[in-house]
Design a protein around this motif. Structure first.
Motif, mmCIF file in Angstrom:
data_model
loop_
_atom_site.group_PDB
_atom_site.id
_atom_site.type_symbol
_atom_site.label_atom_id
_atom_site.label_comp_id
_atom_site.label_asym_id
_atom_site.label_seq_id
_atom_site.Cartn_x
_atom_site.Cartn_y
_atom_site.Cartn_z
ATOM 1 N N LEU A 82 0.829 -1.212 0.000
ATOM 2 C CA LEU A 82 0.000 0.000 0.000
ATOM 3 C C LEU A 82 0.861 1.259 0.000
ATOM 4 C CD1 LEU A 82 -2.786 -0.992 2.580
ATOM 5 C CD2 LEU A 82 -2.977 -0.935 0.092
ATOM 6 N N PHE A 83 1.960 1.217 0.757
ATOM 7 C CA PHE A 83 2.844 2.381 0.830
ATOM 8 C C PHE A 83 3.536 2.641 -0.512
ATOM 9 C CE2 PHE A 83 7.101 4.149 1.748
ATOM 10 C CZ PHE A 83 6.720 5.362 2.288
ATOM 11 N N VAL A 84 4.088 1.598 -1.100
ATOM 12 C CA VAL A 84 4.798 1.739 -2.373
ATOM 13 C C VAL A 84 3.850 2.227 -3.468
ATOM 14 C CG1 VAL A 84 6.006 0.469 -4.206
ATOM 15 C CG2 VAL A 84 6.581 0.051 -1.801
ATOM 16 N N LYS A 96 1.364 4.153 -2.991
ATOM 17 C CA LYS A 96 0.842 5.467 -2.600
ATOM 18 C C LYS A 96 -0.625 5.443 -2.143
ATOM 19 C CE LYS A 96 4.055 8.185 -5.394
ATOM 20 N NZ LYS A 96 5.023 7.084 -5.603
ATOM 21 N N LYS A 97 -1.035 4.339 -1.534
ATOM 22 C CA LYS A 97 -2.372 4.281 -0.942
ATOM 23 C C LYS A 97 -2.353 4.745 0.514
ATOM 24 C CE LYS A 97 -5.169 2.776 -4.171
ATOM 25 N NZ LYS A 97 -6.432 3.434 -4.501
ATOM 26 N N ILE A 98 -1.183 4.705 1.119
ATOM 27 C CA ILE A 98 -0.996 5.264 2.450
ATOM 28 C C ILE A 98 0.277 6.116 2.407
ATOM 29 C CG2 ILE A 98 -2.207 3.447 3.723
ATOM 30 C CD1 ILE A 98 0.492 2.158 4.332
ATOM 31 N N THR A 99 0.366 7.092 3.279
ATOM 32 C CA THR A 99 1.505 8.014 3.234
ATOM 33 C C THR A 99 2.603 7.653 4.233
ATOM 34 O OG1 THR A 99 0.364 9.471 4.801
ATOM 35 C CG2 THR A 99 0.084 9.930 2.443
ATOM 36 N N ARG A 100 2.278 6.764 5.174
ATOM 37 C CA ARG A 100 3.256 6.373 6.192
ATOM 38 C C ARG A 100 3.070 4.899 6.535
ATOM 39 N NH1 ARG A 100 3.168 9.943 11.466
ATOM 40 N NH2 ARG A 100 3.747 11.513 9.897
ATOM 41 N N LYS A 101 4.172 4.184 6.652
ATOM 42 C CA LYS A 101 4.091 2.757 6.972
ATOM 43 C C LYS A 101 3.922 2.542 8.476
ATOM 44 C CE LYS A 101 6.869 -0.290 5.201
ATOM 45 N NZ LYS A 101 8.057 -0.988 4.646
ATOM 46 N N GLY A 102 2.916 1.754 8.836
ATOM 47 C CA GLY A 102 2.758 1.349 10.222
ATOM 48 C C GLY A 102 3.517 0.064 10.488
ATOM 49 N N SER A 103 3.443 -0.409 11.739
ATOM 50 C CA SER A 103 4.122 -1.663 12.094
ATOM 51 C C SER A 103 3.306 -2.418 13.132
ATOM 52 C CB SER A 103 5.519 -1.383 12.644
ATOM 53 O OG SER A 103 5.441 -0.758 13.912
ATOM 54 N N THR A 104 3.588 -3.711 13.224
ATOM 55 C CA THR A 104 2.913 -4.544 14.223
ATOM 56 C C THR A 104 3.251 -4.062 15.629
ATOM 57 O OG1 THR A 104 3.043 -6.449 12.742
ATOM 58 C CG2 THR A 104 2.636 -6.906 15.060
ATOM 59 N N GLU A 105 4.530 -3.744 15.843
ATOM 60 C CA GLU A 105 4.978 -3.344 17.175
ATOM 61 C C GLU A 105 4.257 -2.082 17.653
ATOM 62 O OE1 GLU A 105 6.964 -4.302 14.689
ATOM 63 O OE2 GLU A 105 7.348 -6.259 15.605
ATOM 64 N N LYS A 106 4.075 -1.132 16.749
ATOM 65 C CA LYS A 106 3.426 0.127 17.132
ATOM 66 C C LYS A 106 1.903 0.010 17.146
ATOM 67 C CE LYS A 106 7.150 3.060 15.362
ATOM 68 N NZ LYS A 106 7.553 4.038 14.325
ATOM 69 N N GLY A 107 1.376 -1.103 16.627
ATOM 70 C CA GLY A 107 -0.073 -1.301 16.629
ATOM 71 C C GLY A 107 -0.812 -0.356 15.708
ATOM 72 N N ASN A 108 -0.162 0.053 14.600
ATOM 73 C CA ASN A 108 -0.821 1.000 13.692
ATOM 74 C C ASN A 108 -0.817 0.528 12.239
ATOM 75 O OD1 ASN A 108 1.924 1.295 13.280
ATOM 76 N ND2 ASN A 108 1.903 3.533 13.278
ATOM 77 N N LEU A 109 -0.874 -0.790 12.042
ATOM 78 C CA LEU A 109 -0.980 -1.327 10.684
ATOM 79 C C LEU A 109 -2.348 -0.983 10.093
ATOM 80 C CD1 LEU A 109 0.636 -4.851 11.130
ATOM 81 C CD2 LEU A 109 1.525 -3.012 9.694
ATOM 82 N N THR A 110 -2.367 -0.667 8.820
ATOM 83 C CA THR A 110 -3.614 -0.298 8.141
ATOM 84 C C THR A 110 -4.648 -1.411 8.223
ATOM 85 O OG1 THR A 110 -2.330 1.043 6.595
ATOM 86 C CG2 THR A 110 -4.579 0.484 5.939
#
Length: 664
Positions: A27-29, A31-45
């Motif tokens: 999604l990031f590559v 351009k569907k999202i502007t910032r990559k989330g992560s599992t650790e941060k709990g902010n995956l799309t």
């Protein structure tokens, strides 16, 4: 056919292999999202549910889409853990094809197998993505070997490692090496032989599918490249060849190469008829936002503000706004057509698995056969007033999770929640709390019963004298055991009017009332025959109540002389396990007082066995985690009620003592 090519790809694999992270990078590559989330941060799309953020695992499917040139690709991110397998199966059903993700260090796991068999059964072509090649001490050969032990796969890419760090990959078809910026680099000498071997295997496998290619290959002539490419395309689409690609979702290595490859070689959506038809493959049900249905459009068009017919419920449904999703973010659509996945709010009758069509005579799509849930707990609210609320809100949760079962056990008077594992049921409890309910899970009560082993005759008289009319009832009954499963039989043998006819049912009613609590531990009494053989009455003081009491007294006193005994429910259990685990399973079943009935090979999995046993219900209340431990997560089981059998004396005494201590 639409000018825009569309395909739906299910992203599946065992829990923890990086599926949601892979979708995040794609999604990031794109351009569907502007910032990559992560599992650790709990902010995956794709892991937007609060339970997913807290637990850091996917517990439900989610969808997104990207556009590459003239192609729209829908991605269905599916859960990987067994507890949440229902959504994964729904996602596979709604897809055209799949990417099966395998962690390079862990290789093929139990759930990888499960998803492979589902993809094979559903005839969904797929590619394998060996993920996390950036991990230290990764061994591609080992991971590739584990894949080939499950199914025949062909390596299309090979990672290049230098100083214990992955620096690029080899394209096996072209035998060229690249870094992860897709810039060509020198192919390492130490990998040339390995790459050549993989290349030869690929050429041989593809050539064997076409006579002309095979002749050229065997004679050493140059291959017809156009024919080779077409044959490779057809072979991947028909599951005759399963490609293996490599990369790192976390670092973004080769993820775009993967999705480009999938777009080129995996099948697109088809629109073969004019009927507008869609399959509801997921239902979200949130206390705040309400009900949202995900529909895979199979054919025709689905414009907003239109009416369709639910073929399963035989009801008309009105569709309002038509939206598409990226995680939880919605976007309105002006129309949808074959290959699209749409989200529709507040459908009245429609549930997961239903088919909507604009033709009432159309045939519904056969949906996923869900695995049977097998771990059960009793559900208790904070007060008895919660019972109605529990039933109401559980109905909403059941709509969004077809692997759950919820019912009232009449014999134990408990609500029983059955799911795929302890974590599964914990999530349900958390969801109920969002609806304002304080819920606790307890091990279910076992529905023990009592019976007798000997016969007796007993007389009882109920006599009470107060001011005015008194109470008088006198009965003599014969009590005897019945065969197991016979239940209860009452026989009226009164002759000569010893008891007036209108009071005979009163005696039976009194006996039945007394049978609700047996003499040993107050469990219901069963498999018993009572004959009413004699009695006396008083023309003024006898009444319905007096004969109920006399019947109850006669039974309670008489049954004590009949050698009462405890019965326990027996289940017929089918256990499905890998052949190498059969010995451990049978040993464990024997320790649980199980009796072996038969064992046979299970289905297409030639290395799986089906073991059928009879086993006391009390012995398998917590069997699920044991089975998963003994079989490394590969085993599963299902049960059905078989009957009641006498509890061994030593065991019975403990149960009776426990029941009495709870009374006190």
């Amino acid at each position: 056919m639409s000018e825009v090519d569309k395909k739906v790809i299910a992203i599946c694999g065992a829990g923890g292999c990086g599926k949601s992270t892979l979708v995040e990078d794609i999604l990031f590559v794109n351009k569907k999202i502007t910032r990559k989330g992560s599992t650790e941060k709990g902010n995956l799309t794709m892991d937007f549910d609060s339970e997913e953020m807290e637990r850091k695992v996917s517990i439900q499917l989610s969808i997104a889409n990207i556009q590459i040139n003239n192609s729209i690709i829908y991605l269905i991110d599916t859960p990987g853990y067994h507890n949440f397998i229902g959504d994964a199966l729904c996602g596979i059903k709604a897809s055209d094809c799949a990417i099966l993700v395998v962690d390079i260090q862990e290789g093929v796991k139990a759930q990888t197998e499960r998803f492979y068999y589902e993809l094979e059964r559903e005839k969904k072509p797929f590619v394998v993505f060996v993920n996390a090649i950036d991990k230290e001490n990764s061994d591609f050969k080992k991971a590739f070997k584990s894949i080939n032990e499950l199914f025949k796969a062909i390596a299309f890419e090979l990672p290049i490692t230098k100083d214990n760090k992955t620096v690029g990959y080899i394209d096996i078809l072209s035998l060229k090496a690249y870094n992860f910026n897709q810039e060509e680099i020198n192919l390492p000498d130490e990998l040339k032989d390995e790459a050549d071997n993989y290349h030869s295997q690929m050429i041989e496998e593809v050539s064997s599918l076409k006579d002309e290619l095979l002749e050229n290959y065997l004679s050493g002539d140059a291959l017809n490249q156009e024919l080779f490419s077409n044959t490779l395309f057809e072979a991947i689409q028909s599951q005759k060849i399963i490609p293996v690609l490599v990369g790192s979702a976390f670092l973004g290595y080769n993820t775009q190469k993967l999705i480009d490859f999938a777009n080129t070689y995996l099948p697109s959506a088809k629109n073969e008829d004019n009927t507008s038809k869609g399959l509801v493959f997921k239902t979200y049900n949130d206390p705040q936002s309400g009900k949202l249905s995900l529909i895979r459009v199979l054919s025709g068009k689905f414009p907003p503000d239109s009416v369709y017919y639910n073929l399963n419920k035989e009801q008309e449904e009105r569709i309002g706004a038509v939206q598409t999703l990226i995680g939880k973010t919605t976007t309105n659509m002006t129309s949808a057509e074959a290959g699209d996945i749409i989200a529709v709010a507040k459908l009245k009758y429609t549930q997961t698995g239903d088919t909507l069509s604009n033709d009432k005579k159309d045939t519904p799509v056969e949906f996923v056969k869900m695995p049977l849930p097998f771990i059960s707990y009793a559900v208790y609210g904070s007060s008895k007033n919660d019972d109605e609320k529990i039933s109401t809100y559980m109905g909403k949760i059941l709509e969004s999770d077809p692997t759950l079962s919820f019912k009232k056990n009449i014999e134990t008077n408990e609500f029983i929640l059955t799911g795929m594992g302890a974590n599964h049921l914990e999530v349900v409890v958390s969801r109920l709390k969002k609806f304002g309910l304080d819920i606790k899970l307890k091990l279910p009560k076992v529905a023990y019963k009592e019976t007798i082993k000997e016969k007796t005759t007993h007389k009882a008289r109920f006599k009470k004298q107060t001011g005015g009319h008194g109470q008088f009832g006198d009965v003599t009954i014969e009590i005897e055991p019945l065969p197991r499963g016979a239940g209860f039989e009452f026989v009226d043998m009164i002759v000569g009017g010893a008891i007036p006819r209108q009071f005979i049912p009163s005696v039976e009613k009194g006996v039945k009332s007394a049978m609700e609590k047996g003499p040993l531990a107050e469990y219901p009494i069963t498999d018993i025959k009572v004959k009413l053989i004699d009695g006396m009455y008083h023309p003024v003081d006898s009444s319905d109540f007096s004969f109920q009491m006399a019947g109850s007294m006669a039974f309670k006193e008489g049954v004590q002389k009949c050698k009462p005994t405890l019965l326990e429910p027996i289940l017929e259990m089918e256990v499905f396990v890998p052949e190498e685990n059969v010995g451990d399973i049978i040993g464990d079943i024997n320790a649980r007082r199980g009796k072996m009935l038969k064992m046979e090979t299970y289905g297409k999995r030639h290395n799986f066995k089906q073991v059928v046993v009879l086993i006391p219900e009390a012995e398998i209340l917590e069997y699920a985690p044991t089975l998963r431990s003994l079989t490394s997560g590969r085993g599963f089981f299902r049960t059905k009620f078989y009957g009641y059998e006498e509890v061994p004396a030593q065991k019975a005494q403990k149960i009776i003592e426990s029941a009495k201590s709870q009374e006190n």
